[in-house]
Design a protein around this motif. Structure first.
Motif, mmCIF file in Angstrom:
data_model
loop_
_atom_site.group_PDB
_atom_site.id
_atom_site.type_symbol
_atom_site.label_atom_id
_atom_site.label_comp_id
_atom_site.label_asym_id
_atom_site.label_seq_id
_atom_site.Cartn_x
_atom_site.Cartn_y
_atom_site.Cartn_z
ATOM 1 N N THR A 129 30.695 -0.946 -24.659
ATOM 2 C CA THR A 129 31.133 -1.265 -23.679
ATOM 3 C C THR A 129 32.566 -1.936 -23.991
ATOM 4 N N GLU A 130 33.288 -1.526 -22.295
ATOM 5 C CA GLU A 130 34.440 -1.132 -22.206
ATOM 6 C C GLU A 130 35.067 -2.110 -21.011
ATOM 7 N N LEU B 144 38.459 -14.891 -23.703
ATOM 8 C CA LEU B 144 37.411 -14.283 -23.019
ATOM 9 C C LEU B 144 36.739 -13.883 -24.406
ATOM 10 N N VAL B 145 37.302 -13.415 -25.432
ATOM 11 C CA VAL B 145 36.047 -13.208 -27.402
ATOM 12 C C VAL B 145 35.931 -14.102 -27.328
ATOM 13 N N VAL C 122 43.877 -0.815 -27.525
ATOM 14 C CA VAL C 122 44.543 0.913 -27.028
ATOM 15 C C VAL C 122 45.156 0.216 -25.943
ATOM 16 N N PRO C 123 46.359 0.604 -26.206
ATOM 17 C CA PRO C 123 47.412 0.046 -25.115
ATOM 18 C C PRO C 123 47.028 1.559 -24.721
ATOM 19 N N GLN C 124 47.391 1.513 -23.139
ATOM 20 C CA GLN C 124 47.195 3.059 -22.335
ATOM 21 C C GLN C 124 48.541 3.453 -22.507
ATOM 22 N N SER C 125 48.805 5.587 -22.248
ATOM 23 C CA SER C 125 49.937 6.183 -22.481
ATOM 24 C C SER C 125 51.103 5.275 -21.905
ATOM 25 N N GLN D 197 43.125 -1.712 -23.136
ATOM 26 C CA GLN D 197 41.205 -1.711 -23.110
ATOM 27 C C GLN D 197 40.797 -2.036 -24.411
ATOM 28 N N LEU D 198 40.024 -2.722 -23.909
ATOM 29 C CA LEU D 198 38.568 -3.395 -25.406
ATOM 30 C C LEU D 198 37.852 -2.198 -25.476
#
Length: 100
Positions: free
Chosen positions: A78-79, A94-95, A61-64, A72-73
């Motif tokens: 887990t965040e 990384l993933v 989710v890209p932040q505003s 944000q993953l």
């Protein structure tokens, strides 16, 4: 006591706050004006919903634009917050490493 309406996101935030606190469910619910039994029910419903929706993919989710420029993953509870300047290949690596 009148019942306050809370959205799913508000419930998720409350549950996350509870899980990070050292309080018992009863002690957490009292100052928030929540019936502990109802809190428990909502918590279970949202956990089941998250499990049912678990596709094995992370939500990115890209932040505003008004907030810091971050990506944000989220996977389960887990965040991970990363700057948008991070290389997509680095994120993919990384993933891949985390899923091994």
């Amino acid at each position: 006591m009148s019942r306050a309406y809370r959205t799913r996101e508000q419930w998720r935030a409350l549950i996350a706050e509870f899980e990070q606190s050292a309080l018992s469910q009863k002690d957490f619910c009292e100052p928030h004006g929540i019936n502990p039994a109802y809190f428990s029910q909502r918590r279970l419903e949202l956990q089941r919903e998250a499990e049912d929706n678990d596709t094995g993919f992370a939500l990115a989710v890209p932040q505003s634009a008004t907030s810091q420029q971050t990506l944000q993953l989220r996977v389960g509870r887990t965040e991970l917050m990363l700057p948008l300047s991070v290389s997509p290949r680095w994120v993919a690596q990384l993933v891949k490493e985390l899923s091994a």
